[in-house]
Design a protein around this motif. Sequence first.
Motif, PDB file in Angstrom:
ATOM      1  N   THR A  80       0.849  -1.178   0.000  1.00 21.51           N
ATOM      2  CA  THR A  80       0.000   0.000   0.000  1.00 21.51           C
ATOM      3  C   THR A  80       0.892   1.237   0.000  1.00 21.51           C
ATOM      4  N   ILE A  81       0.635   2.140  -0.938  1.00 21.20           N
ATOM      5  CA  ILE A  81       1.461   3.329  -1.096  1.00 21.20           C
ATOM      6  C   ILE A  81       0.579   4.579  -1.054  1.00 21.20           C
ATOM      7  N   THR A  82       1.220   5.716  -0.873  1.00 24.48           N
ATOM      8  CA  THR A  82       0.512   6.998  -0.911  1.00 24.48           C
ATOM      9  C   THR A  82       0.599   7.566  -2.320  1.00 24.48           C
ATOM     10  N   LEU A  83      -0.542   7.906  -2.894  1.00 18.32           N
ATOM     11  CA  LEU A  83      -0.591   8.473  -4.232  1.00 18.32           C
ATOM     12  C   LEU A  83      -0.382   9.973  -4.194  1.00 18.32           C
ATOM     13  N   ASP A  84       0.402  10.488  -5.130  1.00 23.33           N
ATOM     14  CA  ASP A  84       0.472  11.938  -5.262  1.00 23.33           C
ATOM     15  C   ASP A  84      -0.680  12.407  -6.152  1.00 23.33           C
ATOM     16  N   ALA A  85      -0.861  13.716  -6.218  1.00 21.97           N
ATOM     17  CA  ALA A  85      -2.010  14.271  -6.942  1.00 21.97           C
ATOM     18  C   ALA A  85      -1.946  13.951  -8.428  1.00 21.97           C
ATOM     19  N   ALA A  86      -0.735  13.959  -9.009  1.00 16.92           N
ATOM     20  CA  ALA A  86      -0.606  13.719 -10.449  1.00 16.92           C
ATOM     21  C   ALA A  86      -1.007  12.298 -10.810  1.00 16.92           C
ATOM     22  N   THR A  87      -0.550  11.309 -10.030  1.00 17.19           N
ATOM     23  CA  THR A  87      -0.904   9.920 -10.319  1.00 17.19           C
ATOM     24  C   THR A  87      -2.392   9.694 -10.142  1.00 17.19           C
ATOM     25  N   LYS A  88      -2.952  10.273  -9.087  1.00 14.34           N
ATOM     26  CA  LYS A  88      -4.383  10.103  -8.849  1.00 14.34           C
ATOM     27  C   LYS A  88      -5.204  10.709  -9.992  1.00 14.34           C
ATOM     28  N   ALA A  89      -4.765  11.855 -10.484  1.00 14.70           N
ATOM     29  CA  ALA A  89      -5.472  12.489 -11.601  1.00 14.70           C
ATOM     30  C   ALA A  89      -5.400  11.632 -12.867  1.00 14.70           C
ATOM     31  N   SER A  90      -4.244  11.008 -13.106  1.00  8.37           N
ATOM     32  CA  SER A  90      -4.113  10.144 -14.284  1.00  8.37           C
ATOM     33  C   SER A  90      -5.003   8.917 -14.171  1.00  8.37           C
ATOM     34  N   LEU A  91      -5.082   8.339 -12.975  1.00  6.78           N
ATOM     35  CA  LEU A  91      -5.977   7.204 -12.767  1.00  6.78           C
ATOM     36  C   LEU A  91      -7.415   7.591 -13.065  1.00  6.78           C
ATOM     37  N   GLU A  92      -7.840   8.710 -12.525  1.00  6.48           N
ATOM     38  CA  GLU A  92      -9.235   9.125 -12.665  1.00  6.48           C
ATOM     39  C   GLU A  92      -9.575   9.534 -14.090  1.00  6.48           C
ATOM     40  N   SER A  93      -8.576   9.991 -14.859  1.00  6.10           N
ATOM     41  CA  SER A  93      -8.829  10.399 -16.245  1.00  6.10           C
ATOM     42  C   SER A  93      -8.626   9.254 -17.237  1.00  6.10           C
ATOM     43  N   GLY A  94      -8.168   8.093 -16.748  1.00  9.33           N
ATOM     44  CA  GLY A  94      -7.962   6.941 -17.622  1.00  9.33           C
ATOM     45  C   GLY A  94      -6.682   6.993 -18.430  1.00  9.33           C
ATOM     46  N   THR A  95      -5.714   7.825 -17.997  1.00  8.74           N
ATOM     47  CA  THR A  95      -4.465   7.949 -18.748  1.00  8.74           C
ATOM     48  C   THR A  95      -3.261   7.397 -17.979  1.00  8.74           C
ATOM     49  N   ALA A  96      -3.483   6.649 -16.904  1.00  6.96           N
ATOM     50  CA  ALA A  96      -2.386   6.031 -16.151  1.00  6.96           C
ATOM     51  C   ALA A  96      -1.981   4.722 -16.820  1.00  6.96           C
ATOM     52  N   VAL A  97      -0.692   4.574 -17.083  1.00  6.09           N
ATOM     53  CA  VAL A  97      -0.173   3.411 -17.792  1.00  6.09           C
ATOM     54  C   VAL A  97       0.937   2.773 -16.957  1.00  6.09           C
ATOM     55  N   VAL A  98       0.872   1.455 -16.781  1.00  2.95           N
ATOM     56  CA  VAL A  98       1.916   0.723 -16.072  1.00  2.95           C
ATOM     57  C   VAL A  98       2.887   0.147 -17.099  1.00  2.95           C
ATOM     58  N   VAL A  99       4.174   0.399 -16.884  1.00  6.21           N
ATOM     59  CA  VAL A  99       5.216  -0.112 -17.776  1.00  6.21           C
ATOM     60  C   VAL A  99       6.250  -0.855 -16.941  1.00  6.21           C
ATOM     61  N   VAL A 100       6.559  -2.095 -17.347  1.00  7.67           N
ATOM     62  CA  VAL A 100       7.615  -2.904 -16.741  1.00  7.67           C
ATOM     63  C   VAL A 100       8.782  -2.934 -17.716  1.00  7.67           C
ATOM     64  N   HIS A 101       9.991  -2.655 -17.230  1.00  9.31           N
ATOM     65  CA  HIS A 101      11.165  -2.517 -18.087  1.00  9.31           C
ATOM     66  C   HIS A 101      12.124  -3.691 -17.919  1.00  9.31           C
ATOM     67  N   GLY A 102      12.955  -3.902 -18.934  1.00  6.25           N
ATOM     68  CA  GLY A 102      13.992  -4.919 -18.868  1.00  6.25           C
ATOM     69  C   GLY A 102      13.743  -6.062 -19.830  1.00  6.25           C
ATOM     70  N   LEU A 103      14.401  -6.023 -20.989  1.00  8.39           N
ATOM     71  CA  LEU A 103      14.192  -7.030 -22.024  1.00  8.39           C
ATOM     72  C   LEU A 103      15.115  -8.219 -21.831  1.00  8.39           C
ATOM     73  N   ASP A 104      14.696  -9.338 -22.391  1.00 12.53           N
ATOM     74  CA  ASP A 104      15.519 -10.543 -22.397  1.00 12.53           C
ATOM     75  C   ASP A 104      16.326 -10.548 -23.689  1.00 12.53           C
ATOM     76  N   PRO A 105      17.673 -10.536 -23.617  1.00 10.17           N
ATOM     77  CA  PRO A 105      18.456 -10.534 -24.855  1.00 10.17           C
ATOM     78  C   PRO A 105      18.216 -11.761 -25.715  1.00 10.17           C
ATOM     79  N   ALA A 106      17.721 -12.832 -25.116  1.00 12.24           N
ATOM     80  CA  ALA A 106      17.468 -14.059 -25.877  1.00 12.24           C
ATOM     81  C   ALA A 106      16.208 -13.970 -26.727  1.00 12.24           C
ATOM     82  N   THR A 107      15.285 -13.069 -26.386  1.00 11.94           N
ATOM     83  CA  THR A 107      14.016 -12.980 -27.123  1.00 11.94           C
ATOM     84  C   THR A 107      13.793 -11.617 -27.772  1.00 11.94           C
ATOM     85  N   ALA A 108      14.668 -10.651 -27.492  1.00 15.84           N
ATOM     86  CA  ALA A 108      14.463  -9.292 -28.010  1.00 15.84           C
ATOM     87  C   ALA A 108      14.550  -9.239 -29.525  1.00 15.84           C
TER      88      ALA A 108
END
Length: 259
Positions: free
Chosen positions: A146-174
């Motif tokens: 459980t984390i505390t949301l800042d105003a910018a993240t909360k606004a993005s969630l409510e407007s439908g523009t919040a995007v989750v991105v996971v980074h780090g490619l596998d060199p074997a499949t890239a």
Amino acid sequence: MNKKMRFLAVPALALGAVALAGSPAMAADASYSSTLGQLNGTTGTGSITVDVKGDQATVNLQVSGLAQTFMDGPYPHVQHVHGGALGQCPTMAKDANGDGIVSVTEAADLYGAIQTTLTTSGATTPAEGLNLQLGGQGGTYSVQRTITLDAATKASLESGTAVVVVHGLDPATAGVPAEVFNSPSDLDPALPLGATSPALCGTLVQTQMGAMPSGGADTGVATESGSGSVGMIALGGGLVLAAAAGGTFAVRRRAAQNA
């Protein structure tokens, strides 16, 4: 309580319930979720739910099938909530320079800058964007906190523009040569492009609004029964990450605003 008092109490309770249901605190509570899509040759999968109550968000991120190891240790993956843009994930059509990898810079106009870093512990600010020590470790992991949301993240969630991105490619499949995978990252030239590029991506969509539970609490007020109801890669001194396709690169901590 006499008959007249019972008659007056019922509409008073109903009005109170309507007032509670319409209050800003209740209206802000919601749940968001996303099934993360694959990018840049990734064979992994991921899903996330974010349950928001006020400025508190309970995050449950589940990831599997990503790059697992480097130098006989777990591969570090960082992940963020991005926002302030179009709320979209990229396709390979965003590979503007044609090197075979959609980089963070090439995708940023779609999903925006980091607003919250989904760390496994500690701070969640954009400054922790490339803190590999607080990222997910290995190919299969979870972030549940459980984390505390800042105003910018909360606004993005409510407007439908919040995007989750996971980074780090596998060199074997890239699907790119080692010299491309190990070329300088667009975020930090000391890191390889493959290690900071997006692997999974998904837009957070609201799944339900917070609501009062059905049925009322025991108020001690008698009411008549009826059919109606009130609705109520920073690892200390640094690490060396070996690409399966050949070559090595140094991983060190650096704050990033756009990972």
